[in-house]
Scaffold this active site. Structure first.
Site, PDB file in Angstrom:
ATOM      1  N   TYR A   1       0.749  -1.102   0.249  1.00 48.25           N
ATOM      2  CA  TYR A   1       0.040   0.406  -0.322  1.00 48.25           C
ATOM      3  C   TYR A   1       0.765   1.252  -0.288  1.00 48.25           C
ATOM      4  CZ  TYR A   1      -5.140  -0.029  -0.020  1.00 48.25           C
ATOM      5  OH  TYR A   1      -6.237  -0.167   0.057  1.00 48.25           O
TER       6      TYR A   1
ATOM      7  N   GLU B   1      -0.467   4.813  -0.490  1.00 47.72           N
ATOM      8  CA  GLU B   1      -0.944   6.249  -0.479  1.00 47.72           C
ATOM      9  C   GLU B   1      -0.734   7.068  -0.485  1.00 47.72           C
ATOM     10  OE1 GLU B   1      -4.343   6.073   1.798  1.00 47.72           O
ATOM     11  OE2 GLU B   1      -5.778   4.873   0.509  1.00 47.72           O
TER      12      GLU B   1
ATOM     13  N   ASP C   1      -5.481  12.956 -25.471  1.00 44.52           N
ATOM     14  CA  ASP C   1      -5.378  11.938 -24.957  1.00 44.52           C
ATOM     15  C   ASP C   1      -5.190  11.280 -26.372  1.00 44.52           C
ATOM     16  OD1 ASP C   1      -5.517   9.443 -24.200  1.00 44.52           O
ATOM     17  OD2 ASP C   1      -7.924   9.401 -24.152  1.00 44.52           O
TER      18      ASP C   1
HETATM   19  C1  PLP Z   1      -8.089   3.066 -24.165  1.00 44.81           C
HETATM   20  C2  PLP Z   1      -8.847   5.123 -24.096  1.00 44.81           C
HETATM   21  C3  PLP Z   1      -9.368   5.255 -23.051  1.00 44.81           C
HETATM   22  C4  PLP Z   1      -9.084   4.703 -21.728  1.00 44.81           C
HETATM   23  O1  PLP Z   1      -8.363   3.673 -21.694  1.00 44.81           O
HETATM   24  P1  PLP Z   1      -9.000   2.478 -19.968  1.00 44.81           P
HETATM   25  O2  PLP Z   1      -7.663   2.018 -19.961  1.00 44.81           O
HETATM   26  O3  PLP Z   1     -10.021   1.113 -21.421  1.00 44.81           O
HETATM   27  O4  PLP Z   1      -9.976   3.249 -19.316  1.00 44.81           O
HETATM   28  C5  PLP Z   1      -9.011   6.641 -23.180  1.00 44.81           C
HETATM   29  N1  PLP Z   1      -8.473   8.233 -23.899  1.00 44.81           N
HETATM   30  C6  PLP Z   1      -8.647   6.920 -25.145  1.00 44.81           C
HETATM   31  C7  PLP Z   1      -8.461   8.206 -26.446  1.00 44.81           C
HETATM   32  C8  PLP Z   1      -7.918   5.802 -25.434  1.00 44.81           C
HETATM   33  O5  PLP Z   1      -7.704   5.453 -26.536  1.00 44.81           O
END
Ligand code: PLP
Length: 420
Positions: free
Chosen positions: A55, A57, A201
């Site tokens: 753990y 945290e 992202d």
């Molecule tokens: C895969 C993905 C996520 C989410 O990832 P998880 O691990 O499945 O929660 C978020 N944004 C984009 C653009 C993705 O391709």
């Protein structure tokens, strides 16, 4: 086999048999889902290591539990390497996966009710970019921009207009289904005009950014880049937030204690290893091969007369319009390809008239096949077999033959971490 796994023979043969079946499925089939990969054998071992017992945290130097001499060191190593790989000033490697990673950014930098301008889902945005079924769509107000499906281009005048009308606090780009690179300078210019933060992202393609075959949003002054660690980066399942120093404290507080409890230290150890690999020249070659394979696959489909969204690819994925190309929807195409041992996934296309569970296309990508060592001639062979299977939905006998071809190909390319 991973140490101790053979004990399952005695202690729980039911679980062992399911594991072996999954190993066989991965070994005998070609994985073309663009978000998937085969992680390093070292990562498999680290995920099964005693780091899972701990753990931790808090953050290195500021933990809520004792015994952190080595967890502090491994998390610092992961953070430092993640910063080097992405040219970021700060890295948070604790998000348990991609979705909580994005939630942590929104909740850390914005107030509930704020507006986020993001890519339309059918044009390639992710669920966490404000799908009505995602809780994020309830907490924030999402506005949308779209692309031109013919060539994948963005109408930045229209995006600027929407930004001026809706005054977003955050402009978000990045995608889960889009086969081109992004013009980060254009997004950043609009964000500056309306006083919005910028976030990318890069979950799908951060490995390509690390390998310098796709542009890096942080080089264009973006505030935040998020990425999963398990897609093109080949690490364990997890998420990372990479940002400027300015946002570091808010992001860290948002991940813990804002959203999560204890980080998964076994995954963080795996991230440290994967980031180390991402810094090597071999990894840069790997990223270049992912791209070359995707381009070879796209060209082979075009040579067959098939229709690809945007007409090709500049990244690791292609989006095939199965309705236009073969007169079948993406669900049927996915099932036909499953039948010959090739895994893809059905995909909603820009402004798709069909519903999400039987959309008009499928999505394919090359990170996993490239990890296995497959090359451009293999991509052309795979397309030839896929084309035959998609043209003859009624022909089960043909699928049996094609499946044998696929298994023979797979036998030449072992999956890392699975013994033959
Ligand atoms: C895969 C993905 C996520 C989410 O990832 P998880 O691990 O499945 O929660 C978020 N944004 C984009 C653009 C993705 O391709």
């Amino acid at each position: 086999m991973i140490p101790f796994l053979d004990q399952l023979q005695q202690s729980d043969p039911e679980v062992l048999s399911l594991l072996e079946s999954e190993e066989n499925r991965q070994r005998l089939g070609v994985e073309l889902i663009p978000s998937e990969n085969y992680t390093y054998p070292e990562v498999l071992a680290l995920l099964g290591s005693v780091f899972t017992n701990k753990y931790s945290e808090g953050y290195p130097g500021k933990r809520y539990y004792g015994g952190q001499e080595f967890t502090d060191l491994i998390e610092n190593l992961a953070r430092e390497r993640a910063c080097k790989v992405s040219r970021a000033e700060h890295a948070n490697v604790q998000p348990l996966s991609g979705s909580p990673m994005n939630q942590a950014v929104y909740l850390g930098l914005l107030e509930p009710g704020d507006t986020i301008l993001a890519m339309d889902l059918s044009h390639g945005g992710h669920l966490t970019h404000g799908a009505p079924v995602s809780h994020m769509g309830r907490l924030f107000r999402f506005e949308r921009y779209t692309t031109n499906p013919e060539d994948g281009s963005f109408d930045f005048d229209a995006i600027r207009h929407t930004a001026q009308q809706t005054r977003p606090k955050l402009i978000l780009c990045g995608y889960t289904s889009y086969p081109r690179d992004l013009d980060y300078a254009a997004f950043k210019a609009i964000a500056d005009e309306v006083g919005a933060l910028t976030m990318c992202d890069a979950s799908h393609y951060a490995g390509m950014v690390a390998g310098n075959v796709l542009a890096n949003p942080l080089d264009f002054g973006f505030d935040v880049m998020t990425t999963t660690s398990h897609k093109s980066l080949r690490g364990p399942r997890g998420g990372m937030v990479l940002c400027t120093k300015e946002h570091a404290a808010k992001i860290d507080k948002s991940v813990f204690p804002g959203l999560q409890g204890g980080p998964h230290m076994n995954a963080i150890a795996g991230i440290a290893f994967a980031m180390g690999q991402a810094l090597t020249s071999e990894f840069k070659e790997y990223a270049a091969k992912i791209l070359a394979n995707a381009k070879a696959m796209a060209q082979a489909f075009l040579d067959k007369g098939a229709s690809l969204v945007t007409g090709g690819t500049d990244n690791h994925m292609l989006v095939l319009d199965t309705e236009k190309s073969y007169g079948i929807n993406g669900k049927i195409a996915e099932e036909l390809l499953d039948g010959i041992g090739i895994t893809t996934n059905k995909q909603i296309l820009p402004d798709d008239p069909n519903p999400p569970l039987r959309p008009s296309g499928i999505r394919m990508g090359t990170p996993a096949a490239t990890t296995r060592g497959m090359g451009e001639t293999d991509m052309a062979r795979l397309v030839d077999w896929m084309d035959q299977a998609l043209r003859a939905p009624q022909h089960e006998g043909l699928r049996t033959i094609l499946r044998e071809h696929v298994e023979t190909l797979c036998s030449e390319y072992p999956v890392p971490g699975i013994g033959s």
